[in-house]
Motif scaffolding. Structure first.
Motif, PDB file in Angstrom:
ATOM      1  N   VAL A 236       0.854  -1.176   0.000  1.00 35.96           N
ATOM      2  CA  VAL A 236       0.000   0.000   0.000  1.00 35.96           C
ATOM      3  C   VAL A 236       0.894   1.231   0.000  1.00 35.96           C
ATOM      4  O   VAL A 236       1.860   1.300   0.768  1.00 35.96           O
ATOM      5  N   PRO A 237       0.624   2.226  -0.853  1.00 31.50           N
ATOM      6  CA  PRO A 237       1.471   3.425  -0.868  1.00 31.50           C
ATOM      7  C   PRO A 237       1.533   4.093   0.499  1.00 31.50           C
ATOM      8  O   PRO A 237       0.521   4.209   1.195  1.00 31.50           O
ATOM      9  N   ARG A 238       2.735   4.506   0.891  1.00 29.84           N
ATOM     10  CA  ARG A 238       2.877   5.219   2.150  1.00 29.84           C
ATOM     11  C   ARG A 238       2.083   6.528   2.125  1.00 29.84           C
ATOM     12  O   ARG A 238       1.482   6.927   3.125  1.00 29.84           O
ATOM     13  N   LEU A 239       2.141   7.213   1.007  1.00 28.28           N
ATOM     14  CA  LEU A 239       1.423   8.475   0.856  1.00 28.28           C
ATOM     15  C   LEU A 239       0.549   8.405  -0.387  1.00 28.28           C
ATOM     16  O   LEU A 239       0.957   7.835  -1.400  1.00 28.28           O
ATOM     17  N   TYR A 240      -0.626   9.003  -0.294  1.00 21.63           N
ATOM     18  CA  TYR A 240      -1.470   9.100  -1.484  1.00 21.63           C
ATOM     19  C   TYR A 240      -2.241  10.403  -1.399  1.00 21.63           C
ATOM     20  O   TYR A 240      -2.725  10.778  -0.331  1.00 21.63           O
ATOM     21  N   ASN A 241      -2.346  11.085  -2.534  1.00 14.07           N
ATOM     22  CA  ASN A 241      -2.884  12.448  -2.527  1.00 14.07           C
ATOM     23  C   ASN A 241      -4.408  12.492  -2.528  1.00 14.07           C
ATOM     24  O   ASN A 241      -5.002  13.541  -2.711  1.00 14.07           O
ATOM     25  N   ASP A 242      -5.050  11.353  -2.390  1.00 17.30           N
ATOM     26  CA  ASP A 242      -6.485  11.323  -2.122  1.00 17.30           C
ATOM     27  C   ASP A 242      -6.741  10.214  -1.104  1.00 17.30           C
ATOM     28  O   ASP A 242      -5.806   9.604  -0.590  1.00 17.30           O
ATOM     29  N   ARG A 243      -7.997   9.927  -0.818  1.00 19.19           N
ATOM     30  CA  ARG A 243      -8.322   9.027   0.284  1.00 19.19           C
ATOM     31  C   ARG A 243      -8.644   7.597  -0.180  1.00 19.19           C
ATOM     32  O   ARG A 243      -9.242   6.815   0.565  1.00 19.19           O
ATOM     33  N   THR A 244      -8.229   7.241  -1.393  1.00 17.02           N
ATOM     34  CA  THR A 244      -8.563   5.933  -1.951  1.00 17.02           C
ATOM     35  C   THR A 244      -8.213   4.797  -0.998  1.00 17.02           C
ATOM     36  O   THR A 244      -9.064   3.960  -0.651  1.00 17.02           O
ATOM     37  N   TYR A 245      -6.964   4.721  -0.568  1.00  8.58           N
ATOM     38  CA  TYR A 245      -6.510   3.605   0.248  1.00  8.58           C
ATOM     39  C   TYR A 245      -6.919   3.762   1.705  1.00  8.58           C
ATOM     40  O   TYR A 245      -7.308   2.787   2.355  1.00  8.58           O
ATOM     41  N   ALA A 246      -6.825   4.972   2.236  1.00  9.79           N
ATOM     42  CA  ALA A 246      -7.154   5.192   3.640  1.00  9.79           C
ATOM     43  C   ALA A 246      -8.600   4.817   3.940  1.00  9.79           C
ATOM     44  O   ALA A 246      -8.884   4.097   4.900  1.00  9.79           O
ATOM     45  N   ASP A 247      -9.527   5.284   3.120  1.00  9.50           N
ATOM     46  CA  ASP A 247     -10.943   5.002   3.372  1.00  9.50           C
ATOM     47  C   ASP A 247     -11.239   3.509   3.267  1.00  9.50           C
ATOM     48  O   ASP A 247     -12.011   2.952   4.066  1.00  9.50           O
ATOM     49  N   GLN A 248     -10.630   2.841   2.294  1.00  3.11           N
ATOM     50  CA  GLN A 248     -10.879   1.406   2.133  1.00  3.11           C
ATOM     51  C   GLN A 248     -10.331   0.615   3.311  1.00  3.11           C
ATOM     52  O   GLN A 248     -10.973  -0.322   3.804  1.00  3.11           O
ATOM     53  N   LEU A 249      -9.140   0.972   3.773  1.00  4.95           N
ATOM     54  CA  LEU A 249      -8.546   0.264   4.914  1.00  4.95           C
ATOM     55  C   LEU A 249      -9.329   0.500   6.199  1.00  4.95           C
ATOM     56  O   LEU A 249      -9.545  -0.428   6.985  1.00  4.95           O
ATOM     57  N   ILE A 250      -9.756   1.740   6.414  1.00  5.65           N
ATOM     58  CA  ILE A 250     -10.533   2.056   7.638  1.00  5.65           C
ATOM     59  C   ILE A 250     -11.859   1.297   7.617  1.00  5.65           C
ATOM     60  O   ILE A 250     -12.283   0.716   8.637  1.00  5.65           O
ATOM     61  N   ALA A 251     -12.520   1.277   6.457  1.00 10.30           N
ATOM     62  CA  ALA A 251     -13.791   0.553   6.354  1.00 10.30           C
ATOM     63  C   ALA A 251     -13.584  -0.948   6.536  1.00 10.30           C
ATOM     64  O   ALA A 251     -14.378  -1.614   7.228  1.00 10.30           O
ATOM     65  N   PHE A 252     -12.520  -1.470   5.963  1.00 16.00           N
ATOM     66  CA  PHE A 252     -12.235  -2.907   6.105  1.00 16.00           C
ATOM     67  C   PHE A 252     -11.960  -3.249   7.555  1.00 16.00           C
ATOM     68  O   PHE A 252     -12.460  -4.260   8.073  1.00 16.00           O
TER      69      PHE A 252
END
Length: 505
Positions: free
Chosen positions: A484-500
């Motif tokens: 998973v990218p350490r940094l991402y300029n939108d919430r694509t990965y963060a939101d999916q991980l938090i929801a999961f």
């Protein structure tokens, strides 16, 4: 000195002289690399379209060819995959290193020629041993086995005479048979598609072997090593492999993981070497074990150029190797014997020295956060995470960072989604240390945080242990090639991980 170390160092002596030469004469060596590449490129479709010839100067070369990334270069790659000859390289392209880049990106097919395989991909591991044995002349590392935890994509047929797969699979397929006895696991086990099954099998075959070195991505190797401890019932890895002395790592910053490895290998005789190896080529090696500063390898059939990240999009700002300056964040551009021409691989580096040329990886051109003008890159985040962990006794397994966008009158912030292996003694202090350290390494972030001008304090969201691996497994992207990218300029990965995490806790 014992007989084996003496013989090994004698064997490597001639290569040491070649390395010393390019360290003393980098411009000469790079000019020779470019001349050879232009000679080869002139006999290709790409070369004819761009007027390449062996007599062209570096300035003429730059003026005739624009910058490419995968999207803009992929048309040439697809022609090769369809069976066209002499498109980007005069000799047949037999292999394609299949890479997803990030967990959400489409597959990329990076050409790997026979010459590129020999000059770069296969030469790097050889030089690792050259450097290591020079630094530790009494080592017996080559008297035992090396354990390799690579990717899991098998070699797939591409037409009649071409194949694709993980770079690690391609390397395994091309490793000389005489060398196979030095490495575990065997080819069949190394390419097991299911990561958990592969690790289980590695536990079975490696626990009784004399393993003295291992290689791979730090995070995935931690998973494997802890499984080995569970399988053997031992308290640390030296009880399993008492003659272990070297971990060759790459793919991410090792510093946040170092204390965990120290606990697994409690010995001053355990050494660590960082490398910079990608599907596009093998670029750099830490010639001084234990350092994250790597020597740029200048005689691997690669011609280097660099574009300041602050000038991305302005190709006139590209400089050759002799034009770089320490402390500047550069996007790396390569021309190689794998048939890549002025190709931006997407990685960013910083030179810590120009005599010789040593670099540090700082991140990816697309992996950053600049939602509010803060221009935070991966190197900044890794330094801040390390400082926060040291200050609070924390140990991190995985993390990713995303912006929290401004909403109405509320100001922006960063959200750090963190999976800890060992929780901080005070999460509030951990967050404060993270924020303070990031301000210390990034003046733009510091300016935005001043009196909460634009950015409020960061938020740290803790997810359960194993969340990142389980999420990757659900997506079918478990293994050394995926992260998973350490940094991402939108919430694509963060939101999916938090929801999961929320739905599976």
């Amino acid at each position: 000195m014992a007989l084996l170390p003496r013989l090994v160092n004698l064997f490597f002596a001639s290569r040491r002289k070649e390395i010393d030469h390019f360290m003393r004469h980098p411009d000469e060596v790079q000019a020779r690399q470019l001349k050879f590449l232009l000679e080869k490129g002139a006999d290709t479709l790409f070369g004819r379209e761009h007027g390449l010839n062996s007599n062209a100067s570096a300035k003429e070369f730059v003026s005739r060819i624009g910058l490419y990334d995968y999207d803009s270069f992929s048309g040439y790659v697809e022609r090769v995959r369809r069976g066209e000859r002499q498109v980007i390289w005069p000799e047949p392209v037999k292999w394609f290193a299949k890479s997803s880049g990030t967990t959400g990106a489409k597959s990329k097919y990076i050409p790997v020629t026979q010459r590129g395989l020999k000059e770069s991909h296969m030469h790097g591991p050889y030089d690792i041993m050259v450097f290591y044995c020079h630094a530790y002349p009494n080592t017996h590392v080559m008297g035992g086995k090396m354990l390799t935890l690579g990717g899991s994509k098998r070699i797939e047929r591409e037409g009649d005479k071409m194949f694709s797969g993980d770079l690690s699979a391609i390397l395994i397929d091309n490793t000389p048979k005489w060398a196979s006895w030095l490495r575990i696991p065997d080819r069949k086990t190394a390419l097991i598609p299911d990561f958990d099954e592969k690790v289980r099998k590695i536990c079975e075959v490696s626990a009784k072997q004399d393993v003295r070195s291992f290689t791979g991505v730090p995070s995935w190797n931690l998973v494997m090593l802890n499984r080995v401890l569970e399988y053997t019932g031992k308290s640390n890895m030296l009880e399993v492999w008492p003659r272990m002395e070297l971990f060759v790592h790459g793919g991410m910053d090792f510093r946040p993981y170092f204390r965990q490895y120290e606990r697994l290998f409690p010995s001053e005789g355990m050494h660590y070497m960082e490398t910079y190896n990608a599907s596009e080529g093998f670029f750099a090696i830490a010639d001084r074990p234990g350092s994250n500063e790597m020597l740029l390898m200048l005689d691997y059939g690669i011609y280097y150029e660099f574009l300041p990240v602050s000038d991305l999009g302005d190709s006139s700002k590209v400089v050759p190797l002799e034009g770089v300056k320490p402390g500047v964040n550069y996007a790396m551009i390569i021309t190689t014997s794998n048939g890549l021409w002025r190709y931006m691989i997407g990685d960013t580096v910083e030179f810590v020295s120009t005599d010789p040329y040593r670099i540090r990886i700082t991140g990816r051109t697309r992996h950053y956060i600049n939602a509010f003008g803060e221009e935070v890159v991966v190197g900044n985040a890794e330094s801040a995470m390390l400082a926060a962990c040291l200050a609070t006794g924390a140990e991190v397994a995985e993390y990713t960072v995303a912006p929290i966008y401004m909403d109405g009158r509320s100001k922006g912030a960063h959200e750090w989604v963190v999976e800890f292996r060992c929780l901080p003694n005070d999460l509030g202090r951990f967050t404060e240390e993270l924020d303070r350290a990031l301000q210390n390494v990034n003046s733009d972030y510091e300016a935005k945080r001043f009196k909460d001008t634009t950015l409020c304090a960061p938020q740290v969201t803790v997810v359960a242990e194993g969340t990142f691996v389980r999420w990757l497994r659900k997506r079918g992207t478990v293994g050394g090639q995926y992260k998973v990218p350490r940094l991402y300029n939108d919430r694509t990965y963060a939101d999916q991980l938090i929801a999961f995490n929320r739905n599976n806790s």
